[in-house]
Design a protein around this motif. Structure first.
Motif, PDB file in Angstrom:
ATOM      1  N   LYS A  19      -4.365   2.417  -2.943  1.00 10.16           N
ATOM      2  CA  LYS A  19      -5.434   2.563  -1.944  1.00 10.16           C
ATOM      3  C   LYS A  19      -6.337   1.335  -1.961  1.00 10.16           C
ATOM      4  CE  LYS A  19      -6.786   6.732  -3.178  1.00 10.16           C
ATOM      5  NZ  LYS A  19      -7.488   8.032  -3.218  1.00 10.16           N
ATOM      6  N   LYS A  20      -6.673   0.868  -3.168  1.00 12.95           N
ATOM      7  CA  LYS A  20      -7.512  -0.329  -3.283  1.00 12.95           C
ATOM      8  C   LYS A  20      -6.799  -1.543  -2.679  1.00 12.95           C
ATOM      9  CE  LYS A  20      -9.899  -3.211  -6.650  1.00 12.95           C
ATOM     10  NZ  LYS A  20     -10.182  -3.445  -8.072  1.00 12.95           N
ATOM     11  N   THR A  21      -5.508  -1.682  -2.974  1.00 12.45           N
ATOM     12  CA  THR A  21      -4.733  -2.807  -2.465  1.00 12.45           C
ATOM     13  C   THR A  21      -4.630  -2.750  -0.942  1.00 12.45           C
ATOM     14  OG1 THR A  21      -3.428  -2.827  -4.488  1.00 12.45           O
ATOM     15  CG2 THR A  21      -2.502  -3.985  -2.596  1.00 12.45           C
ATOM     16  N   LEU A  22      -4.346  -1.556  -0.400  1.00 10.32           N
ATOM     17  CA  LEU A  22      -4.206  -1.411   1.048  1.00 10.32           C
ATOM     18  C   LEU A  22      -5.535  -1.636   1.754  1.00 10.32           C
ATOM     19  CD1 LEU A  22      -1.830   1.659   1.011  1.00 10.32           C
ATOM     20  CD2 LEU A  22      -1.244  -0.656   1.771  1.00 10.32           C
ATOM     21  N   THR A  23      -6.623  -1.193   1.134  1.00 13.31           N
ATOM     22  CA  THR A  23      -7.945  -1.436   1.706  1.00 13.31           C
ATOM     23  C   THR A  23      -8.239  -2.932   1.713  1.00 13.31           C
ATOM     24  OG1 THR A  23      -8.727   0.743   1.009  1.00 13.31           O
ATOM     25  CG2 THR A  23     -10.408  -0.921   1.477  1.00 13.31           C
ATOM     26  N   ALA A  24      -7.907  -3.621   0.603  1.00 16.57           N
ATOM     27  CA  ALA A  24      -8.106  -5.076   0.533  1.00 16.57           C
ATOM     28  C   ALA A  24      -7.240  -5.803   1.556  1.00 16.57           C
ATOM     29  CB  ALA A  24      -7.793  -5.589  -0.871  1.00 16.57           C
ATOM     30  N   ALA A  25      -6.121  -5.190   1.926  1.00 18.16           N
ATOM     31  CA  ALA A  25      -5.233  -5.789   2.925  1.00 18.16           C
ATOM     32  C   ALA A  25      -5.683  -5.469   4.346  1.00 18.16           C
ATOM     33  CB  ALA A  25      -3.799  -5.303   2.706  1.00 18.16           C
ATOM     34  N   GLU A 113      -1.672  -9.633  -0.143  1.00 16.78           N
ATOM     35  CA  GLU A 113      -1.099 -10.387   0.970  1.00 16.78           C
ATOM     36  C   GLU A 113       0.346  -9.983   1.231  1.00 16.78           C
ATOM     37  OE1 GLU A 113      -2.763 -11.826  -1.594  1.00 16.78           O
ATOM     38  OE2 GLU A 113      -4.609 -12.218  -0.493  1.00 16.78           O
ATOM     39  N   GLN A 114       1.089  -9.722   0.164  1.00 17.63           N
ATOM     40  CA  GLN A 114       2.488  -9.307   0.347  1.00 17.63           C
ATOM     41  C   GLN A 114       2.572  -7.980   1.098  1.00 17.63           C
ATOM     42  OE1 GLN A 114       3.441  -9.744  -3.924  1.00 17.63           O
ATOM     43  NE2 GLN A 114       5.311 -10.754  -3.202  1.00 17.63           N
ATOM     44  N   ILE A 115       1.762  -7.010   0.684  1.00 10.23           N
ATOM     45  CA  ILE A 115       1.840  -5.702   1.346  1.00 10.23           C
ATOM     46  C   ILE A 115       1.244  -5.793   2.750  1.00 10.23           C
ATOM     47  CG2 ILE A 115      -0.319  -4.646   0.513  1.00 10.23           C
ATOM     48  CD1 ILE A 115       1.580  -2.133   0.025  1.00 10.23           C
ATOM     49  N   ARG A 116       0.238  -6.645   2.939  1.00  5.17           N
ATOM     50  CA  ARG A 116      -0.326  -6.831   4.278  1.00  5.17           C
ATOM     51  C   ARG A 116       0.723  -7.406   5.217  1.00  5.17           C
ATOM     52  NH1 ARG A 116      -2.479 -10.038   7.990  1.00  5.17           N
ATOM     53  NH2 ARG A 116      -4.355  -9.369   9.060  1.00  5.17           N
ATOM     54  N   ASP A 117       1.413  -8.466   4.795  1.00  4.72           N
ATOM     55  CA  ASP A 117       2.438  -9.075   5.637  1.00  4.72           C
ATOM     56  C   ASP A 117       3.522  -8.063   5.995  1.00  4.72           C
ATOM     57  OD1 ASP A 117       1.028 -11.431   5.446  1.00  4.72           O
ATOM     58  OD2 ASP A 117       2.409 -12.363   4.013  1.00  4.72           O
ATOM     59  N   LEU A 118       3.890  -7.253   5.031  1.00  9.84           N
ATOM     60  CA  LEU A 118       4.922  -6.247   5.244  1.00  9.84           C
ATOM     61  C   LEU A 118       4.449  -5.200   6.256  1.00  9.84           C
ATOM     62  CD1 LEU A 118       6.912  -4.777   2.337  1.00  9.84           C
ATOM     63  CD2 LEU A 118       5.967  -3.289   4.040  1.00  9.84           C
ATOM     64  N   LEU A 119       3.205  -4.728   6.115  1.00  9.02           N
ATOM     65  CA  LEU A 119       2.689  -3.722   7.040  1.00  9.02           C
ATOM     66  C   LEU A 119       2.437  -4.298   8.435  1.00  9.02           C
ATOM     67  CD1 LEU A 119       0.346  -1.614   4.744  1.00  9.02           C
ATOM     68  CD2 LEU A 119       2.627  -1.039   5.587  1.00  9.02           C
ATOM     69  N   VAL A 120       2.051  -5.563   8.523  1.00  5.94           N
ATOM     70  CA  VAL A 120       1.900  -6.186   9.842  1.00  5.94           C
ATOM     71  C   VAL A 120       3.240  -6.168  10.573  1.00  5.94           C
ATOM     72  CG1 VAL A 120       1.498  -8.389  11.030  1.00  5.94           C
ATOM     73  CG2 VAL A 120      -0.129  -7.585   9.313  1.00  5.94           C
ATOM     74  N   GLU A 121       4.328  -6.440   9.842  1.00  6.41           N
ATOM     75  CA  GLU A 121       5.661  -6.384  10.460  1.00  6.41           C
ATOM     76  C   GLU A 121       5.980  -4.983  10.967  1.00  6.41           C
ATOM     77  OE1 GLU A 121       8.900  -7.792   8.040  1.00  6.41           O
ATOM     78  OE2 GLU A 121       7.672  -9.400   7.234  1.00  6.41           O
ATOM     79  N   LEU A 122       5.607  -3.963  10.206  1.00  6.12           N
ATOM     80  CA  LEU A 122       5.976  -2.592  10.537  1.00  6.12           C
ATOM     81  C   LEU A 122       5.019  -1.934  11.528  1.00  6.12           C
ATOM     82  CD1 LEU A 122       6.976  -1.272   7.001  1.00  6.12           C
ATOM     83  CD2 LEU A 122       8.509  -1.861   8.885  1.00  6.12           C
ATOM     84  N   ALA A 131     -12.335  -6.332   6.071  1.00  2.00           N
ATOM     85  CA  ALA A 131     -12.122  -5.875   4.695  1.00  2.00           C
ATOM     86  C   ALA A 131     -11.053  -6.671   3.968  1.00  2.00           C
ATOM     87  CB  ALA A 131     -11.733  -4.393   4.695  1.00  2.00           C
ATOM     88  N   ILE A 132     -10.334  -7.528   4.684  1.00  5.55           N
ATOM     89  CA  ILE A 132      -9.233  -8.261   4.061  1.00  5.55           C
ATOM     90  C   ILE A 132      -9.767  -9.157   2.966  1.00  5.55           C
ATOM     91  CG2 ILE A 132      -7.431  -9.981   4.440  1.00  5.55           C
ATOM     92  CD1 ILE A 132      -7.143  -8.816   7.272  1.00  5.55           C
ATOM     93  N   ASP A 133      -9.172  -9.034   1.798  1.00  4.95           N
ATOM     94  CA  ASP A 133      -9.551  -9.806   0.627  1.00  4.95           C
ATOM     95  C   ASP A 133      -8.537 -10.935   0.465  1.00  4.95           C
ATOM     96  OD1 ASP A 133     -10.183 -10.841  -1.832  1.00  4.95           O
ATOM     97  OD2 ASP A 133      -9.984  -8.954  -2.921  1.00  4.95           O
ATOM     98  N   ASP A 134      -8.971 -12.168   0.708  1.00  2.00           N
ATOM     99  CA  ASP A 134      -8.078 -13.315   0.597  1.00  2.00           C
ATOM    100  C   ASP A 134      -8.177 -14.000  -0.754  1.00  2.00           C
ATOM    101  OD1 ASP A 134      -7.070 -13.032   3.164  1.00  2.00           O
ATOM    102  OD2 ASP A 134      -8.709 -14.200   4.035  1.00  2.00           O
TER     103      ASP A 134
END
Length: 141
Positions: A19-25, A113-122, A131-134
């Motif tokens: 949840k923390k990772t997805l929120t950061a993404a 970033e990895q999970i964000r890129d993956l979810l952007v594709e999907l 909220a994106i944490d770079d």
């Protein structure tokens, strides 16, 4: 646009990290649905709208692979993309997961970033861009 994300993992701390990772993404605006195994996830999907499922592979009661097979057998769930996140990394296991219908596979550890890129594709871009944490942090499991 906010998305309904179902996190499936038998570890409560791991669901918290996801949840923390997805929120950061940037994918936290829609909140999260949770389940501790595949069987519970199927019950959640029967009751709630789900845009994507992010699941662990190894879980008691019903593992991620059996959950994907059960989803493929249910027309109302067959089109929901499933992302399998696991420490399982053998080519044979990844091939088996993908052959059963998983949309993507992500090996632990992974970065936001990895999970964000993956979810952007999907799913497309997240609604919570602020909220994106770079920071480039990698979450170690």
């Amino acid at each position: 646009m906010s998305f309904s994300i179902l996190i499936v993992d038998d570890s409560l701390p791991m669901r918290g990290v996801l949840k923390k990772t997805l929120t950061a993404a940037g994918y936290g605006a829609g909140g999260f649905l949770e389940a501790e195994n595949g069987e519970s996830a199927l019950a959640v999907m029967a009751a709630e709208h789900v845009d994507v499922v992010i699941t662990d592979f190894n879980m008691p009661v019903m593992n991620g692979l059996d959950m994907i097979r059960a989803m493929q057998a249910r027309p109302e769930n067959a089109g929901i993309p499933v992302v399998v996140i696991s420490t399982e990394g053998s080519i044979e296991k990844v091939r088996e997961i993908m052959d059963q219908g998983a949309a993507r596979y992500l090996k632990k550890p992974f970065s936001p970033e990895q999970i964000r890129d993956l979810l952007v594709e999907l799913l497309g871009e997240p609604s919570d861009e602020e909220a994106i944490d770079d920071a480039g942090d990698e979450f170690d499991f």
